[in-house]
Motif scaffolding. Structure first.
Motif, PDB file in Angstrom:
ATOM      1  N   GLY A 163       1.094   8.650   2.512  1.00  0.00           N
ATOM      2  CA  GLY A 163       0.226   9.447   3.385  1.00  0.00           C
ATOM      3  C   GLY A 163      -0.835   8.618   4.083  1.00  0.00           C
ATOM      4  N   GLN A 164      -1.971   9.233   4.294  1.00  0.00           N
ATOM      5  CA  GLN A 164      -3.080   8.557   4.968  1.00  0.00           C
ATOM      6  C   GLN A 164      -3.616   7.421   4.097  1.00  0.00           C
ATOM      7  OE1 GLN A 164      -4.705   8.540   7.843  1.00  0.00           O
ATOM      8  NE2 GLN A 164      -6.340   7.216   7.064  1.00  0.00           N
ATOM      9  N   ALA A 204      -0.376  15.880  -2.310  1.00  0.00           N
ATOM     10  CA  ALA A 204      -1.531  15.284  -3.007  1.00  0.00           C
ATOM     11  C   ALA A 204      -2.893  15.763  -2.495  1.00  0.00           C
ATOM     12  CB  ALA A 204      -1.450  13.759  -2.862  1.00  0.00           C
ATOM     13  N   PHE A 205      -2.887  16.567  -1.467  1.00  0.00           N
ATOM     14  CA  PHE A 205      -4.129  16.885  -0.751  1.00  0.00           C
ATOM     15  C   PHE A 205      -5.203  17.507  -1.644  1.00  0.00           C
ATOM     16  CE2 PHE A 205      -0.400  17.166   1.922  1.00  0.00           C
ATOM     17  CZ  PHE A 205      -0.725  16.382   3.006  1.00  0.00           C
ATOM     18  N   ARG A 232       8.897   0.048  -2.969  1.00  0.00           N
ATOM     19  CA  ARG A 232       9.191   1.085  -3.969  1.00  0.00           C
ATOM     20  C   ARG A 232       8.786   2.490  -3.554  1.00  0.00           C
ATOM     21  NH1 ARG A 232       4.888   2.679  -7.427  1.00  0.00           N
ATOM     22  NH2 ARG A 232       2.990   1.423  -7.216  1.00  0.00           N
ATOM     23  N   PHE A 281     -11.477  13.062  11.095  1.00  0.00           N
ATOM     24  CA  PHE A 281     -10.301  13.846  10.730  1.00  0.00           C
ATOM     25  C   PHE A 281      -9.565  14.325  11.983  1.00  0.00           C
ATOM     26  CE2 PHE A 281     -11.302  15.435   6.135  1.00  0.00           C
ATOM     27  CZ  PHE A 281     -11.470  14.116   5.738  1.00  0.00           C
ATOM     28  N   VAL A 305       8.331   7.264  -3.958  1.00  0.00           N
ATOM     29  CA  VAL A 305       7.363   8.362  -3.910  1.00  0.00           C
ATOM     30  C   VAL A 305       6.953   8.700  -2.465  1.00  0.00           C
ATOM     31  CG1 VAL A 305       5.327   6.883  -4.196  1.00  0.00           C
ATOM     32  CG2 VAL A 305       5.255   9.241  -5.013  1.00  0.00           C
ATOM     33  N   LYS A 313       0.843  -1.211   0.000  1.00  0.00           N
ATOM     34  CA  LYS A 313       0.000   0.000   0.000  1.00  0.00           C
ATOM     35  C   LYS A 313       0.871   1.252   0.000  1.00  0.00           C
ATOM     36  CE  LYS A 313      -4.337  -1.371   1.795  1.00  0.00           C
ATOM     37  NZ  LYS A 313      -5.353  -0.375   1.991  1.00  0.00           N
ATOM     38  N   LEU A 314       2.044   1.106  -0.522  1.00  0.00           N
ATOM     39  CA  LEU A 314       3.007   2.225  -0.601  1.00  0.00           C
ATOM     40  C   LEU A 314       3.213   2.880   0.764  1.00  0.00           C
ATOM     41  CD1 LEU A 314       2.100   3.860  -4.055  1.00  0.00           C
ATOM     42  CD2 LEU A 314       3.364   1.771  -3.560  1.00  0.00           C
ATOM     43  N   LEU A 345      -8.677  18.072   0.078  1.00  0.00           N
ATOM     44  CA  LEU A 345      -8.248  18.344   1.461  1.00  0.00           C
ATOM     45  C   LEU A 345      -7.204  19.458   1.475  1.00  0.00           C
ATOM     46  CD1 LEU A 345      -7.956  14.764   3.040  1.00  0.00           C
ATOM     47  CD2 LEU A 345      -9.787  16.454   3.326  1.00  0.00           C
ATOM     48  N   LEU A 405     -10.525   5.428   5.473  1.00  0.00           N
ATOM     49  CA  LEU A 405     -11.463   6.526   5.729  1.00  0.00           C
ATOM     50  C   LEU A 405     -12.904   6.105   5.461  1.00  0.00           C
ATOM     51  CD1 LEU A 405      -9.605   9.558   4.066  1.00  0.00           C
ATOM     52  CD2 LEU A 405      -9.627   8.887   6.468  1.00  0.00           C
ATOM     53  N   GLY A 428       1.232  13.283   0.022  1.00  0.00           N
ATOM     54  CA  GLY A 428       0.375  13.715   1.117  1.00  0.00           C
ATOM     55  C   GLY A 428       1.148  13.837   2.410  1.00  0.00           C
ATOM     56  N   ALA A 429       0.589  13.279   3.480  1.00  0.00           N
ATOM     57  CA  ALA A 429       1.277  13.330   4.767  1.00  0.00           C
ATOM     58  C   ALA A 429       2.630  12.637   4.695  1.00  0.00           C
ATOM     59  CB  ALA A 429       0.408  12.687   5.847  1.00  0.00           C
ATOM     60  N   ILE A 448      -7.483  11.488  13.120  1.00  0.00           N
ATOM     61  CA  ILE A 448      -6.368  11.179  12.208  1.00  0.00           C
ATOM     62  C   ILE A 448      -5.235  12.188  12.391  1.00  0.00           C
ATOM     63  CG2 ILE A 448      -5.690  11.112   9.771  1.00  0.00           C
ATOM     64  CD1 ILE A 448      -8.423   9.859   9.193  1.00  0.00           C
ATOM     65  N   LEU A 449      -5.583  13.439  12.504  1.00  0.00           N
ATOM     66  CA  LEU A 449      -4.511  14.436  12.673  1.00  0.00           C
ATOM     67  C   LEU A 449      -4.097  14.549  14.144  1.00  0.00           C
ATOM     68  CD1 LEU A 449      -5.507  17.120  10.035  1.00  0.00           C
ATOM     69  CD2 LEU A 449      -3.901  15.230   9.863  1.00  0.00           C
TER      70      LEU A 449
HETATM   71  O1  T3D Z   1      -8.038  13.002   8.199  1.00  0.00           O
HETATM   72  C1  T3D Z   1      -7.546  12.860   7.080  1.00  0.00           C
HETATM   73  O2  T3D Z   1      -7.721  11.904   6.344  1.00  0.00           O
HETATM   74  C2  T3D Z   1      -6.645  13.916   6.630  1.00  0.00           C
HETATM   75  C3  T3D Z   1      -5.304  13.375   6.500  1.00  0.00           C
HETATM   76  C4  T3D Z   1      -4.716  13.428   5.337  1.00  0.00           C
HETATM   77  C5  T3D Z   1      -3.336  13.007   5.187  1.00  0.00           C
HETATM   78  C6  T3D Z   1      -3.032  12.606   3.777  1.00  0.00           C
HETATM   79  O3  T3D Z   1      -1.993  12.048   3.585  1.00  0.00           O
HETATM   80  S1  T3D Z   1      -4.144  12.968   2.546  1.00  0.00           S
HETATM   81  C7  T3D Z   1      -3.323  12.354   1.113  1.00  0.00           C
HETATM   82  C8  T3D Z   1      -3.461  10.863   1.004  1.00  0.00           C
HETATM   83  N1  T3D Z   1      -2.597  10.317  -0.028  1.00  0.00           N
HETATM   84  C9  T3D Z   1      -2.875  10.446  -1.316  1.00  0.00           C
HETATM   85  O4  T3D Z   1      -3.833  11.062  -1.743  1.00  0.00           O
HETATM   86  C10 T3D Z   1      -1.942   9.692  -2.250  1.00  0.00           C
HETATM   87  C11 T3D Z   1      -2.697   8.563  -2.905  1.00  0.00           C
HETATM   88  N2  T3D Z   1      -1.820   7.776  -3.741  1.00  0.00           N
HETATM   89  C12 T3D Z   1      -1.423   8.178  -4.956  1.00  0.00           C
HETATM   90  O5  T3D Z   1      -1.740   9.244  -5.422  1.00  0.00           O
HETATM   91  C13 T3D Z   1      -0.594   7.212  -5.729  1.00  0.00           C
HETATM   92  O6  T3D Z   1      -0.751   5.922  -5.181  1.00  0.00           O
HETATM   93  C14 T3D Z   1       0.921   7.569  -5.726  1.00  0.00           C
HETATM   94  C15 T3D Z   1       1.119   8.834  -6.581  1.00  0.00           C
HETATM   95  C16 T3D Z   1       1.445   7.773  -4.340  1.00  0.00           C
HETATM   96  C17 T3D Z   1       1.715   6.413  -6.399  1.00  0.00           C
HETATM   97  O7  T3D Z   1       1.126   6.109  -7.647  1.00  0.00           O
HETATM   98  P1  T3D Z   1       1.493   4.725  -8.371  1.00  0.00           P
HETATM   99  O8  T3D Z   1       0.826   4.752  -9.710  1.00  0.00           O
HETATM  100  O9  T3D Z   1       2.957   4.547  -8.338  1.00  0.00           O
HETATM  101  O10 T3D Z   1       0.882   3.561  -7.439  1.00  0.00           O
HETATM  102  P2  T3D Z   1      -0.656   3.139  -7.289  1.00  0.00           P
HETATM  103  O11 T3D Z   1      -0.963   2.087  -8.276  1.00  0.00           O
HETATM  104  O12 T3D Z   1      -1.513   4.333  -7.255  1.00  0.00           O
HETATM  105  O13 T3D Z   1      -0.660   2.525  -5.809  1.00  0.00           O
HETATM  106  C18 T3D Z   1      -0.224   1.195  -5.525  1.00  0.00           C
HETATM  107  C19 T3D Z   1      -1.164   0.594  -4.527  1.00  0.00           C
HETATM  108  O14 T3D Z   1      -1.101   1.362  -3.321  1.00  0.00           O
HETATM  109  C20 T3D Z   1      -2.598   0.659  -5.002  1.00  0.00           C
HETATM  110  O15 T3D Z   1      -3.254  -0.484  -4.484  1.00  0.00           O
HETATM  111  P3  T3D Z   1      -3.666  -1.716  -5.438  1.00  0.00           P
HETATM  112  O16 T3D Z   1      -4.504  -1.134  -6.557  1.00  0.00           O
HETATM  113  O17 T3D Z   1      -2.347  -2.239  -5.933  1.00  0.00           O
HETATM  114  O18 T3D Z   1      -4.405  -2.637  -4.538  1.00  0.00           O
HETATM  115  C21 T3D Z   1      -3.112   1.890  -4.321  1.00  0.00           C
HETATM  116  O19 T3D Z   1      -4.509   1.895  -4.151  1.00  0.00           O
HETATM  117  C22 T3D Z   1      -2.415   1.814  -2.989  1.00  0.00           C
HETATM  118  N3  T3D Z   1      -2.324   3.125  -2.372  1.00  0.00           N
HETATM  119  C23 T3D Z   1      -1.484   4.120  -2.681  1.00  0.00           C
HETATM  120  N4  T3D Z   1      -1.709   5.160  -1.908  1.00  0.00           N
HETATM  121  C24 T3D Z   1      -2.706   4.827  -1.089  1.00  0.00           C
HETATM  122  C25 T3D Z   1      -3.111   3.518  -1.367  1.00  0.00           C
HETATM  123  N5  T3D Z   1      -4.095   2.917  -0.716  1.00  0.00           N
HETATM  124  C26 T3D Z   1      -4.720   3.621   0.251  1.00  0.00           C
HETATM  125  N6  T3D Z   1      -4.363   4.876   0.577  1.00  0.00           N
HETATM  126  C27 T3D Z   1      -3.367   5.524  -0.047  1.00  0.00           C
HETATM  127  N7  T3D Z   1      -3.006   6.739   0.340  1.00  0.00           N
END
Ligand code: T3D
Length: 258
Positions: A62-63, A131-132, A57, A76, A105, A22-23, A137, A68, A108-109, A79-80
């Motif tokens: 982030g979250q 990424a927010f 990799r 929220f 990579v 889940k990265l 967000l 959620l 987000g957080a 989480i914070l």
């Molecule tokens: O209260 C609150 O919630 C507020 C707090 C917020 C804090 C935050 O961090 S908000 C921001 C959250 N993070 C994101 O929005 C980033 C989401 N992820 C991405 O945009 C992309 O995964 C990446 C750009 C980081 C990487 O892209 P890529 O193409 O290399 O990988 P992928 O295929 O997207 O991801 C691989 C797997 O990881 C995939 O799962 P699967 O399909 O193989 O089963 C993907 O769903 C999973 N994954 C990646 N990021 C998240 C995640 N699963 C859940 N949550 C994630 N954040």
């Protein structure tokens, strides 16, 4: 599988974010586990540097957005207030220097976790995404505190509003991180940086960190006074004595961290 790994090598604590499928995104249990190992590092006098990296990799996405969903999803506030903020505050308060070793990579957080570290380095192929805005967000985990101070308001605003990915070499060029290493050398070179830090005068580094933390809120007079106070303390350490002796004897110093 444990979501946070803690291993000690010499006087370096290596912390690995360990949900590679889940990265390395955070759920609540993982956030609490990271808080716990950061506390262990703070309490262990033998830890003179901390190395924080991700398994697989990615550094951290982030979250966990899946966490959620559902009736028992945390609010929220939780989480914070209970998960991310205490991590960032622990990293800034930890006396040992923290190397954020961004192996892939950081989104987000996860990106802002890296920026909270004392020295953030990255593999050349890594990247940073505020990424927010992509999910409606606002930036959190200290991003709005650290990023503008590192790269300036204009660039921080653009990155946070547009949510564009910045490659690690560009991040280094704009001052977001200290430096990059080629991918093939990254693991060893970034860890060697933590090892080097662990052999430096630990108390002086802790005081340097305090000066940098306080410098963002003090005026010049307060900061000069704090420098004076901490220089008096640093001057009473055995490591200061050793540093001067080694210089005069034209040898490498052996700092013990006290
Ligand atoms: O209260 C609150 O919630 C507020 C707090 C917020 C804090 C935050 O961090 S908000 C921001 C959250 N993070 C994101 O929005 C980033 C989401 N992820 C991405 O945009 C992309 O995964 C990446 C750009 C980081 C990487 O892209 P890529 O193409 O290399 O990988 P992928 O295929 O997207 O991801 C691989 C797997 O990881 C995939 O799962 P699967 O399909 O193989 O089963 C993907 O769903 C999973 N994954 C990646 N990021 C998240 C995640 N699963 C859940 N949550 C994630 N954040």
């Amino acid at each position: 599988m444990e979501s946070i790994l803690l291993e000690k090598t010499g006087q370096v604590a290596r912390i690995t974010l360990n949900r590679p499928d889940k990265l390395n995104c955070f759920d609540g249990a993982m956030a609490l586990a990271l808080q716990e190992v950061l506390d262990q590092c703070q309490d262990d006098a033998n830890v003179r540097a901390v190395y924080l990296t991700g398994a697989g990799r990615a550094f951290c996405a982030g979250q966990d957005l899946q966490a959620l969903l559902g009736a028992d999803a945390p609010s929220f506030d939780t989480i914070l207030g209970d998960y991310f903020n205490p991590i960032i505050e622990r990293i800034r308060a930890l006396e040992a220097p923290v190397v954020g070793a961004v192996n892939g990579v950081a989104a987000g957080a996860g990106a802002n976790l890296a920026l909270a570290c004392d020295i953030a380095v990255a593999a050349e192929s890594a990247g940073f995404i505020q990424a927010f805005s992509k999910i409606g967000l606002v930036p959190d985990s200290g991003g709005t505190f650290h990023l503008p101070r590192l790269i300036g308001m204009q660039k921080a605003a653009a990155l946070m509003m547009l949510g564009e990915k910045v490659g690690a070499p560009e991040a280094a060029a704009m001052g977001m991180i200290y430096r990059t290493f080629p991918d093939g050398e990254f693991a060893d070179a970034s860890f060697q940086l933590a090892e080097r830090l662990s052999q430096l005068p630990t108390r002086a580094l802790a005081m340097t960190k305090r000066l940098l933390n306080d410098g963002v809120k003090n005026d010049l007079h307060q900061q000069l006074q704090l420098e004076e106070k901490l220089q008096v303390e640093a001057g009473q350490t055995n490591d200061f004595r050793e540093g001067v002796d080694a210089f005069l004897e034209k040898r490498k110093p052996e700092f013990k961290g006290h």
